[in-house]
Motif scaffolding. Structure first.
Motif, short mmCIF file in Angstrom:
data_model
loop_
_atom_site.label_atom_id
_atom_site.label_comp_id
_atom_site.label_asym_id
_atom_site.label_seq_id
_atom_site.Cartn_x
_atom_site.Cartn_y
_atom_site.Cartn_z
N GLU B 794 -18.44 6.84 -19.67
CA GLU B 794 -19.25 5.94 -19.48
C GLU B 794 -20.14 5.58 -20.89
O GLU B 794 -20.54 4.60 -21.36
N ALA B 795 -20.41 6.81 -21.56
CA ALA B 795 -21.25 6.87 -22.58
C ALA B 795 -20.31 6.27 -23.88
O ALA B 795 -20.90 5.28 -24.54
N TRP B 796 -19.19 6.25 -23.84
CA TRP B 796 -18.15 5.97 -24.87
C TRP B 796 -18.16 4.44 -24.77
O TRP B 796 -18.30 3.51 -25.68
N ASN B 797 -17.79 3.94 -23.29
CA ASN B 797 -17.43 2.64 -23.19
C ASN B 797 -18.89 2.04 -23.57
O ASN B 797 -18.86 0.77 -23.96
N GLY B 798 -20.18 2.67 -22.98
CA GLY B 798 -21.21 1.95 -23.23
C GLY B 798 -21.56 1.75 -24.80
O GLY B 798 -21.81 0.58 -25.24
N LYS B 799 -21.33 2.60 -25.62
CA LYS B 799 -21.29 2.43 -27.08
C LYS B 799 -20.57 1.55 -27.73
O LYS B 799 -21.09 0.62 -28.47
N LEU B 800 -19.19 1.29 -27.37
CA LEU B 800 -18.55 0.16 -27.56
C LEU B 800 -19.00 -1.03 -27.37
O LEU B 800 -18.89 -2.00 -27.93
N LYS B 801 -19.57 -1.04 -26.02
CA LYS B 801 -20.15 -2.44 -25.54
C LYS B 801 -21.02 -2.91 -26.22
O LYS B 801 -21.28 -4.11 -26.80
N ARG B 802 -21.99 -1.97 -26.53
CA ARG B 802 -23.25 -2.46 -27.54
C ARG B 802 -22.92 -2.61 -28.97
O ARG B 802 -23.47 -3.48 -29.54
#
Lengths: 329, 874
Positions: B794-802
């Motif tokens: 979740e943290a990685w995907n969230g960073k990518l999204k941002r």
């Protein structure tokens, strides 16, 4: 005021500044080793002569014309003759070689007897042998007085019967010379004047041990650097100077100790009186001449200094006996 | 002896024996541990091999070798214990040499006191031996060489017996041992060899005793074991001269600037001035011997420690020389230039600085009195000798002028003292005003000097101070003397020769007054007045008392004078002043046989030091202090070296800016300077100068290079940046080091990548600590992941999204191999396409491709080292 062409100080030095050792007056080319060597040479000569005679009488005159190898007696005698000569040559062919052999033999004996080689963790090393390492056998924590073994003169001395110092008490002080930047002759005169108050039958051992305290020279700069209000240029200069002396912080600065050996007595009170006399006499005299002394009462400090010096792990930070001083490693 | 006496004696002996036994048992029980406490744990003496009997090994690691000093070689008895060349200073050299690196040295001086009767026995035995050998000589039973030795010995023995019988000397049993200890056997051998050489040079023989090493070491220790075989009867003064109780450098350590390094050991030596003893220094040396360099070193060291430094430069330096001006600029000092083009402090303004001198009324009064004397000396130096009447007229008019300007009260006490150090607050007179006042005073009928032409001649002799006169720039000045900077250079090189001495007195007087010790101001810094080429100043007789004042003990507390000159021929009263007041005389090397007597004779330098002074080499010399000489070398630190080099390269010009380092004394490449300034981090590859071994105040780490295969960096973070909080690290250590919210490792690698990017011309590269990607630049972002932190999908995907929402063209996720594998292969991950593991193959390749893309787009070539465009000639 101007003095031209000054003669070297050695030339001008009066006779009392010339060193003199009384034993130099001995016959320089005589001596015990030479006597031992001569004796051994004579013995070897006699043995060889005896062996030669044995061979001669075994064969009679025939020895000159024919050599009868199967005669057991003559053969053994001939062999012994060679062996004795070789052994003599090998172990005592020259006074120096003889001395070396005797030294090695005595040394090996001392090693076997745990004198020159030992470990205090070795079960074979007895308490008496441990005591013999430093000689300390007792101490008085109040006065700083140590009771020690009595020195024995096994080697003897050429003009004095037995050991000239047979004391069994001692104490140790730290010393700090403050008179250093004066003329040599003044230092010598001062020391000599003090030595006159040093009594017979006493022993004095001034020990200089190098330890790490040159850091204090740089510590002032480091302390300065830590101050919050230091300005830019001071900081630059301090960094630059510190960098130049990097790696030199282990430069040694000496620690001075003086051990005073007191004469033999069984009574502690007498020993204490001797100690007081020494402190009020010789020690007070050198104090006046600019050498500060301070008594070490804690045997732990002395042991750390001795062991630290012998194991190269000694460093002293701060004052040796002052508050906050740290010892050992 | 009768039977009764024998029995009593036997009973006594038994009683003593019994008491001793009881005593031993009692004490033994009480103090049993003392012998174990004191004993060294393990002593080993090799019995085989070439080292048999030559070394002792302690605790299986430290090799020790003992050297017996003052002992005759047994198999070469012609060589005596102490030769004719015996030098009283040898022990000093031995003590110095004992301060070797990587080895401990124990030097022991053993004395056993003897009874008078024993001493006589010894002397008698020696005389008997000589007589016996004499008899053998007569009977021709000894070899000729032995006869010669005996004859010499007889002569010496007679002389010493005479001295002893007259009570001028005596004998005692003496032994001296030196033990060298080190884990490295070769260091021990080398040190012993050096010691033997030094001793031999000083006329003392020494031997390494074979098969008796342990007993020699016992003799060297502070214990009561006394192996008598090493002792011999030696005369008392020799014993005293061999005492090691003389730390030759103790006077050079304490608190104060580092002056030089002792030549043998390179130990830094300090000359420590106190309020009681200013420790004045006089430096004498031919041109090019390093006088000015030494002065600059002292100034730099004093400045670094926060002392005040006032330097006076009377000479105009050539381009090859070392001058004070560039040194002062490099060390942030101020320059006061005297002369027609400079700002000249007025001679009649009483110098006062309340921050340094306090606000006590008595201090103002003392400052006033001192200054009136100074002005008198200035005028005398300038116009020449004055008659008594002229002197009185001079002082009277000066006081009258001060009263008329409300600086003094009519009774002569200071007035308006609160305004004294405020420029413009009072109407201070100038020399020109004084001249006019003198003229009026002669015209005034009530005056004692009415119409007195003899005193009016003083007015005429000061004609150069008239308007349009050659000294008008000085005579009309109303500037106050400033003491605000800790390092100040008074440049008088532009002043005409006839006025130079007068201005020097003005400066001296001001410094003596300003730095006058005062109880009101605590922790006053010491002030060093450094004057090069003093000989050009001492031409005027009146200047000598002023120099004397700042050099002599107790007269100007807190002020130390450092005087230097290359002219050995000096006035007798100046030489007397130096001999009387100055504690330290430094003579630099490079003297020649033709001029050495000119330098040495006035100060009675002993012949034995003169040979050293003839040696060539800049920066070497000898410091004489209370009759003792210390050979030294002047070594320059990096900053001082730069300052002096700049001085030599660009003397007289201002072109030293390029050499100015940053506030820590070193500088990084311009491209990475923002990282260094903001993050307080650098790697040695970023430095402009040669890397040093350590950076005090910075914490060292040795991270892997994230952009290469297997390379490592030497990285430094300022210590206060790193926050140490308790916890357990991933590798099991107890503490956790953080820089902001990140671990040190993360911080270091992010900084290194940022540095690489900045050096390669990436635009707007910024490190983010708290939120967002770790690094962003124009058009891209980079996230560095550490093992064990934020490693959820979740943290990685969230960073990518941002990152996508922020519109970054290039998005990079990186980290070590295992973390990257996890990011790429974990179920549900969306960052797979953006993962570039650290190293040359992926991360560096990706960053290089972005760099090339930028280059192509911008259409220009960037230097990988310097991103700023180079200037090109038209």
């Amino acid at each position: 005021m101007a003095t031209k062409n000054l003669a070297p100080i050695e030339k001008m030095r009066p006779v009392r500044y010339q060193p003199h050792v009384l034993s130099s007056a001995l016959n320089m080319f005589g001596g015990t080793t030479t006597m031992k060597w001569s004796t051994l040479f004579a013995i070897m000569g006699m043995v060889d002569a005896a062996l030669g005679m044995t061979i001669f009488f075994t064969f009679g005159r025939k020895i000159i014309f024919q050599f009868f190898i199967f005669n057991a007696v003559s053969f053994t005698a001939a062999l012994l003759m060679i062996v004795v000569f070789t052994l003599w040559l090998w172990f005592a062919g020259h006074p120096q070689r003889l001395d070396n052999t005797i030294g090695r033999m005595l040394f090996n004996k001392r090693v076997r007897k745990f004198i020159d080689k030992f470990s205090i963790f070795d079960d074979r090393v007895t308490e008496a042998e441990v005591q013999r390492i430093t000689g300390f056998v007792g101490y008085d924590p109040e006065s700083g007085l140590y009771r020690t073994l009595v020195n024995k003169a096994k080697d003897g001395f050429w003009a004095i019967r037995g050991h000239p110092y047979k004391g069994n008490w001692c104490y140790v002080v730290t010393a700090k010379p403050d008179y250093t930047m004066t003329d040599h002759q003044v230092i010598i005169e001062n020391m000599y004047a003090s030595d006159k108050t040093f009594k017979a039958g006493h022993y004095k051992n001034t020990v200089m041990i190098t330890g790490n305290t040159a850091t204090k020279v740089l510590q002032e700069m480091k302390d300065k650097l830590k101050k919050p209000n230091i300005d830019k240029f001071s900081e630059q200069a301090l960094y630059s100077i510190l960098e130049m002396y990097r790696g030199q912080e282990s430069t040694k600065e000496p620690i001075y100790l003086i051990l005073f050996g007191l004469p033999f007595t069984l009574r502690k009170e007498t020993a204490l009186q001797n100690m007081r006399d020494m402190r009020a006499g010789y020690e007070a005299s050198i104090n006046v001449k600019g050498i500060k002394t301070e008594l070490i009462t804690d045997p732990y400090i002395l042991s750390l200094l001795i062991k630290g010096a012998l194991t190269c792990k000694m460093f002293v930070r701060g004052d040796l006996l002052g508050k906050g001083g740290k010892f050992g490693n | 002896m009768g039977i009764k006496e024998r029995l009593i004696s036997r009973a006594k002996r038994r009683a003593i024996k019994k008491a001793a036994k009881e005593h031993d048992e009692l004490e033994g029980l009480l103090d049993r541990e003392i012998s174990y406490l004191m004993a060294i744990e393990d002593v080993d003496s090799p019995t085989k091999g070439p080292d048999a009997g030559l070394f002792t090994i302690f605790n299986q690691e430290v090799h020790a070798q003992a050297l017996l000093i003052g002992v005759k070689e047994k198999y070469n008895p012609m060589l005596k214990e102490y030769s004719e060349n015996y030098d009283l200073a040898t022990i000093d050299r031995v003590v110095n040499l004992c301060s070797v690196d990587e080895a401990n040295v124990i030097l022991s001086h053993n004395v056993i006191g003897l009874k008078e009767s024993t001493k006589h026995t010894l002397l008698k035995a020696a005389q008997n031996t000589v007589s016996r050998v004499n008899a053998q000589i007569r009977k021709r039973r000894v070899k000729p060489v032995n006869a010669a030795v005996n004859k010499n010995e007889e002569k010496k023995l007679d002389a010493h017996t005479n001295v002893t019988l007259n009570g001028m000397d005596s004998y005692a049993l003496f032994a001296m041992v030196c033990v060298v200890l080190s884990p490295d056997k070769n260091i021990v051998k080398d040190t012993i060899t050096k010691l033997k050489d030094v001793l031999l040079e000083g006329g003392i023989r020494s031997i390494v005793p074979r098969f008796a090493q342990w007993s020699a070491i016992q003799l060297a220790l502070p214990i009561n074991v006394v192996p008598i075989k090493f002792f011999q009867p030696v005369n008392g003064r020799t014993i005293a001269s061999m005492s090691p109780l003389r730390d030759t450098l103790s006077a050079f350590s304490g608190k104060g600037p580092v002056w030089f390094d002792e030549l043998d050991t390179l130990r830094p030596c300090q000359i420590c001035a106190t309020l009681e003893d200013p420790e004045g220094v006089f430096i004498l040396g031919p041109p090019g011997s390093g006088k000015t360099t030494l002065m600059c070193k002292v100034a730099a060291s004093a400045r670094a420690l926060g002392h005040n430094v006032a330097m006076i430069e009377p000479k105009e330096e050539t381009k090859k020389g070392t001058d004070f001006r560039n040194f002062v600029r490099e060390y942030g000092g101020a320059i006061a230039i005297f002369g027609p083009d400079g700002i000249n402090p007025a001679p009649l303004i009483i110098p006062y600085d309340r921050t340094m001198m306090g606000t006590r009324y008595a201090t103002y009064r003392k400052a006033k009195d001192n200054w009136i004397d100074t002005v008198e000396a200035i005028v005398k130096t300038w116009v020449g000798k004055l008659s008594e009447r002229q002197e009185g007229f001079l002082v009277a008019t000066l006081i009258g002028l001060y009263i008329s300007r409300h600086i003094l009260k009519p009774n002569g006490d200071p007035d308006n003292v609160e305004l004294w150090d405020q420029p413009g607050a009072l109407d201070w007179p100038s020399i020109h005003d004084w001249r006019l006042y003198m003229k009026e005073e002669v015209k005034r009928k009530e005056s004692d000097y009415f119409n007195d032409q003899s005193v009016l001649s003083l007015y005429h002799r000061m004609v150069k101070a008239m308007e349009g006169g050659t000294y008008w720039w000085w005579a009309n000045s109303k500037e106050h003397m400033q003491f605000d900077n800790k390092l100040k250079l008074y440049d008088v090189s532009g002043v005409p020769d006839s006025l130079q001495s007068a201005i020097m007195i003005q400066i001296f007087g001001a410094l003596n007054t300003a730095y006058y010790s005062n109880d009101e101001v605590e922790d006053r810094p010491q002030t060093y007045i450094i004057i090069d080429e003093i000989s050009s100043i001492i031409q005027a007789e009146e200047s000598i008392p002023y120099i004397d004042k700042c050099m002599s003990k107790g007269r100007a507390p807190g002020v130390s004078g450092v005087l230097g000159t290359q002219h050995p021929v000096m006035k007798e009263n100046f030489v007397n002043m130096v001999n009387a007041n100055i504690s330290n005389l430094i003579i630099m090397n490079n003297l020649t046989p033709q001029n050495i007597h000119l330098y040495c004779d006035p100060f009675n330098i002993d012949e034995k030091y003169r040979l050293d002074l003839l040696q060539q080499g800049s920066g070497y010399g000898t410091c004489f202090r209370n009759g003792h000489a210390t050979k030294f070398v002047v070594r320059l630190d990096e900053k001082l070296d730069k300052a002096l080099l700049a001085s030599q390269r660009a003397a007289g010009s201002d072109g030293i800016e390029s050499l100015t380092a940053d506030e820590r004394g070193f500088a990084v490449e311009e491209a990475v300077r923002p990282i260094y300034d903001k993050e307080h981090f650098f790697v040695t590859d970023w430095l402009v100068s040669k890397p040093r071994g350590s950076y005090p105040g910075y914490e060292y780490s040795n991270p892997e290079n994230p952009l290469s295969r297997g390379g490592k960096y030497a990285a430094y973070i300022r210590e206060d940046q790193v926050k140490k909080i308790e916890g357990t690290r991933a590798d099991g250590e107890k503490y956790q080091d953080l820089v902001g919210p990140e671990s040190v490792k993360h911080f270091v690698i992010v900084c290194i990548i940022t540095g690489w990017m900045r050096m390669h011309g990436f635009q707007d590269v910024v490190i983010h600590h708290n939120n967002g990607p770790d690094i962003t630049w124009r058009g891209g972002c980079l996230e560095y992941e550490m093992p064990g932190t934020h490693n959820s999908i979740e943290a990685w995907n969230g960073k990518l999204k941002r990152a996508r929402e922020a519109g970054f063209k290039h998005i990079i996720f990186t980290g070590i191999g295992s973390v990257c594998t996890e990011m790429m292969e974990k179920e549900g991950t969306e960052v797979t396409a953006y993962v570039y593991p650290q190293g040359e193959k992926y991360l560096r390749a990706k960053l290089e491709s972005i760099w090339k893309e930028n280059l192509e787009r911008e259409g220009r070539v960037l230097s990988p080292i310097s991103p700023s465009p180079q200037e090109v000639e038209a």
